[in-house]
Design an enzyme around this catalytic site. Structure first.
Site, PDB file in Angstrom:
ATOM      1  N   ARG A   1       0.988  -1.090  -0.003  1.00 44.53           N
ATOM      2  CA  ARG A   1       0.165   0.279   0.029  1.00 44.53           C
ATOM      3  C   ARG A   1       0.764   1.162   0.202  1.00 44.53           C
ATOM      4  O   ARG A   1       0.539   2.331  -0.645  1.00 44.53           O
ATOM      5  CB  ARG A   1      -0.875  -0.013   1.235  1.00 44.53           C
ATOM      6  CG  ARG A   1      -1.930  -0.870   0.868  1.00 44.53           C
ATOM      7  CD  ARG A   1      -3.035  -0.870   2.283  1.00 44.53           C
ATOM      8  NE  ARG A   1      -4.136  -1.679   1.828  1.00 44.53           N
ATOM      9  CZ  ARG A   1      -5.044  -2.259   2.762  1.00 44.53           C
ATOM     10  NH1 ARG A   1      -4.773  -2.163   4.036  1.00 44.53           N
ATOM     11  NH2 ARG A   1      -6.016  -2.935   2.380  1.00 44.53           N
TER      12      ARG A   1
ATOM     13  N   LYS B   1     -19.819 -16.839   1.810  1.00 45.40           N
ATOM     14  CA  LYS B   1     -21.338 -16.750   1.911  1.00 45.40           C
ATOM     15  C   LYS B   1     -21.750 -15.926   0.568  1.00 45.40           C
ATOM     16  O   LYS B   1     -21.294 -14.941   0.123  1.00 45.40           O
ATOM     17  CB  LYS B   1     -21.401 -15.841   3.018  1.00 45.40           C
ATOM     18  CG  LYS B   1     -21.109 -16.575   4.280  1.00 45.40           C
ATOM     19  CD  LYS B   1     -21.510 -15.743   5.557  1.00 45.40           C
ATOM     20  CE  LYS B   1     -21.225 -16.393   7.001  1.00 45.40           C
ATOM     21  NZ  LYS B   1     -21.130 -15.341   7.929  1.00 45.40           N
TER      22      LYS B   1
ATOM     23  N   GLY C   1     -10.213  -8.850  -0.962  1.00 44.61           N
ATOM     24  CA  GLY C   1      -9.183  -8.970   0.164  1.00 44.61           C
ATOM     25  C   GLY C   1      -8.349 -10.612  -0.058  1.00 44.61           C
ATOM     26  O   GLY C   1      -7.221 -10.754  -0.419  1.00 44.61           O
TER      27      GLY C   1
ATOM     28  N   GLY D   1     -13.226  -3.831   0.716  1.00 39.94           N
ATOM     29  CA  GLY D   1     -14.390  -3.603   0.670  1.00 39.94           C
ATOM     30  C   GLY D   1     -15.058  -2.523  -0.559  1.00 39.94           C
ATOM     31  O   GLY D   1     -16.180  -2.697  -0.987  1.00 39.94           O
TER      32      GLY D   1
END
Length: 400
Positions: free
Chosen positions: A37, A201, A357, A380
C-alpha cells in the site's frame, strides 16, 4: 469522470492535503511486513513533488475507535516511508487544531509530512453531517487529493466530507487507476467477459452476483457459497458451509442467469475433507454427494478443468474471491488453477482484474503482481464498486 492531480495547474508552493491508505501490517517490533500500500501511493507523491506542492498525508492504522492509542500510531509508518522515499518524512505527532499546524509551518516545497492516525479523532468516523472537523482539517491544506481507494466506501471526514470543504478536490493516481480499471471492466469489457466469484457466503456477495449478471457472459461461482446452490437443488453437502436462509436467493440467481443467457458455471466435483486441518481423510467426490462428516474444501480436478477452459477463452476476467480454502496448501489447487488460467489468458491479451481481500492475497501468494492487468488495493471498496454502489469518497470529488 473525476478530476485527478494531472488536471491541477499552478500548485507550486501550495499545500496538498492527501488522504492515503497506508493501513499496513506491523510485526511486534513495529516493522512494516508488507509495504504494497505504501508503494502504491508513490506515483502520486512523486507527481505532487514534481509540481512543487507541499505534501501532507492523512491516513489511518487499525481501529483505535476515536482514542489516542500508542499501538496504533503511524510513527513507524512515517519512519518506513522515509526509507522508501530516500528522504525524511515529517511525522506530525500533535493533534489537528492543537499544534499540527505549528509542526507544519516550515514544510518546504516538495517535502512530505504524515499526520498522526486520523482515526484517533472520534469525529473522523462520525455518521452525522457535522463539518467542524472537516473545517479544522481544511485549514492545513490549499487543495484536497484522495488516493485512498481502499477507504473510498467510507463516508468519513477525511475520505468524503473534506472534499466538500476543500477545493479543488481531485483523485490521486492510484484512485484514478482503480476507477479506470474497475470502471472499464464493468462498463466497456472486451468479450467474452468472465467473472469468478468465490468466498464463503452468498449473503456477502448478493449485490456482486446480481450486478455482474447484467454484464458478464460467464459467471463462475466457487468457494463456500457454492454449497448453498447445491443444497438448494437437493444435493448432499455433508458438513459443508452453507446458508439455509439464502437458498431461495441461490435459485433466483440461477433463474436470472438463465433469463439473461449468462453461462453459470459451478463445481461438478470437489475435494472433501473430514478434518479442516487437512490431516484427516481428503477425497474427491461429486459436488452433490458429499458424505456426512465431510465438507467441501476445494474445487475438484474436473471442475478445475472446466473453470480453466472458460477462463482461457475469455477476453476480460474479474476474480473476486477464491474457489477453495487456499490458505491450507492441501486445499489450494483449485484457486491456483484459476489464477494460472487467468495469467495465461492475460499473456494472450485478455484484461484481468483481481479484487477483494482474499483473492488479492491468493494472487500475491501464488503469482506475481504484474501477471495481471490490475490488482485492486481496495477490499470492501472494490466489492461495493462491483456491486454498483456509489462510493462516498469518489462521489465527493470534482468532476471533469
Amino acid at each position: 469522470m473525476k478530476k485527478s492531480i494531472k488536471d491541477l495547474e499552478n500548485v507550486q508552493g501550495k499545500r496538498a492535503l492527501v488522504r492515503v491508505d497506508v493501513n499496513v501490517p506491523l510485526d511486534e517490533n513495529k516493522n512494516v511486513t508488507d509495504d504494497t500500500r505504501i508503494r502504491a501511493i508513490l506515483p502520486t507523491i512523486k507527481m505532487l513533488k514534481e509540481k512543487g506542492a507541499k505534501i501532507i498525508l492523512m491516513a489511518h492504522l487499525g481501529r483505535p475507535k476515536g482514542e489516542w492509542k500508542e499501538e496504533f500510531s503511524l510513527a513507524p509508518v512515517a519512519k518506513y516511508m522515509s526509507k522508501v522515499l530516500g528522504e525524511d518524512v515529517l511525522f506530525v505527532s500533535k493533534p489537528v487544531g492543537k499544534g499540527a499546524d505549528e509542526e507544519l509551518k516550515d514544510l518546504k516545497d516538495g517535502q512530505v509530512a504524515l499526520l498522526e492516525n486520523i482515526r484517533f479523532y472520534k469525529e473522523e468516523e462520525a455518521k452525522d453531517d457535522d463539518m467542524t472537523f472537516a473545517n479544522e482539517l481544511a485549514k492545513l491544506g490549499d487543495f484536497y487529493v484522495n488516493d485512498a481507494f481502499g477507504a473510498a466506501h467510507r463516508k468519513h471526514t477525511s475520505t468524503a466530507k473534506l472534499a466538500h470543504v476543500l477545493k479543488p478536490a481531485v483523485a490521486g493516481l492510484l484512485m484514478e487507476k482503480e476507477l479506470s480499471a474497475l470502471g472499464g471492466l464493468l462498463n466497456n469489457p472486451q468479450r467474452p467477459f468472465t467473472a469468478v466469484v468465490g468466498g464463503a457466503k452468498i449473503s456477502s456477495k448478493i449485490g456482486v452476483l446480481e450486478n455482474l449478471l447484467d454484464k458478464v457472459d460467464n459467471l463462475i461461482v466457487g468457494g463456500g457459497m457454492a454449497y448453498t446452490f447445491v443444497k438448494a437443488n437437493g444435493g448432499k453437502i455433508g458438513n459443508s458451509i452453507h446458508e439455509d436462509d439464502q437458498m431461495e436467493t441461490a435459485k433466483a440467481i440461477e433463474k436470472k442467469a438463465k433469463d439473461k443467457g449468462v453461462n453459470l458455471i459451478m463445481a461438478t466435483d470437489v475435494l472433501a475433507a473430514d478434518d479442516f486441518s487437512g490431516n484427516g481423510t481428503n477425497k474427491v467426490v461429486p459436488v452433490n454427494e458429499i458424505p456426512d462428516g465431510f465438507e467441501g474444501v476445494d474445487a475438484g480436478p474436473e471442475t478445475q478443468k472446466a473453470f480453466e477452459d472458460v477462463i482461457k477463452k475469455s477476453k476480460t476476467i474479474l476474480m473476486n474471491g477464491p474457489v477453495g480454502a487456499f490458505e491450507n496448501p492441501k486445499f489450494a489447487q483449485g484457486t491456483k488453477a484459476v489464477l494460472k488460467a487467468i495469467v495465461e489468458a492475460t499473456k494472450a491479451g485478455a484484461v484481468s482484474v483481481v479484487g477483494g481481500g482474499d483473492s488479492v492475497s491468493a494472487a500475491k501468494k501464488f503469482c506475481n503482481g504484474d501477471d495481471f492487468t490490475h490488482i485492486s488495493t481496495g477490499g470492501g471498496a472494490s466489492l461495493e464498486f462491483i456491486e454498483g454502489k456509489v462510493l462516498p469518497g469518489v462521489d465527493a470529488l470534482d468532476n471533469v
